[in-house]
Design an enzyme around this catalytic site. Structure first.
Site: not given
Ligand code: PCA
Length: 217
Positions: A83, A146, A170
């Site tokens: 990110e 997240c 992610h």
């Molecule tokens: N993904 C979510 C919150 C927790 C996770 O593993 C997100 O992308 O916000």
């Protein structure tokens, strides 16, 4: 001999009706077999606004890491995404695990609208690809828990811990989550290999690569 670099690696508990969260599964594999030459500490964060940041900040204070890498599930994405930007807003499409669903609330009322990841994101993507695995730069971490944690970490670094490096990755669904759905997935062991590559790149890269990794939309 200088002390080993200290790395805090976090994953999340399951959310949104899933039985597992591949971010925590992958982080657990890295914990069991860490990259050479690092002092690794792992924490599983709650998928809950506020609480997750409290847990992360407590772990940062207790462990005093040199690098913090937070990992979460982005179901539907086909690759590991590093990110680039954390935005100062909570806007939840579904309730978190505590039943809260904030809409258009700032994460830090006095903070800037966004932070760029204090991490060499392009070098991290290149390192995952070098390991033979798919990765890309992501221009948004969403507006759920997240992004909340990513912004909270970036704000902590900007306001209190300028020497700390930190970022957010992610990961896709694990295969077991999409057995009856035509959605992309990656084996958790591959995610773990990618995370090890990112940790090493994040610790050893002084200046990020200057290569195009943007998106047209
Ligand atoms: N993904 C979510 C919150 C927790 C996770 O593993 C997100 O992308 O916000």
């Amino acid at each position: 001999m200088s002390p080993l670099p200290r790395v805090l690696l976090t994953g999340f508990e399951p959310f949104g009706g899933e039985d597992v969260n591949p971010s925590w599964q992958a982080v657990s594999l890295v914990r069991d077999t860490p990259p050479d030459g690092v002092d690794l500490h792992t924490v599983r964060l709650s998928c809950a606004f506020g609480t997750a940041n409290d847990e992360l900040h407590a772990a940062v204070r207790d462990f005093t890491p040199d690098l913090v890498l937070c990992v979460g599930q982005a179901g539907g994405r086909p690759d590991l995404t590093v990110e680039r930007v954390a935005v100062n807003v909570d806007d939840a499409r579904i309730p978190d695990n505590a039943g809260n669903q904030p809409v258009d609330e700032p994460i830090a009322p006095d903070g800037p609208a966004a932070y760029f990841a204090p991490l060499p994101v392009k070098a991290c993507v290149a390192a995952v690809r070098e390991a033979g695995l798919p990765a890309s730069v992501s221009q948004t971490a969403g507006t759920f828990v997240c992004n909340h944690v990513f912004y909270g970490l970036s704000h902590l670094i900007a306001t209190e811990l300028p020497l700390l490096r930190g970022g957010f990755v992610h990961v896709p669904y694990a295969p077991e989550q999409v057995k009856d759905r035509a959605l992309p997935s990656l084996p958790v062991s591959a995610m773990a290999d990618g995370l090890r590559a990112i940790i090493t790149a994040a610790l050893t890269t002084e200046t990020d690569l200057r290569v195009p990794e943007g998106a047209t939309h």
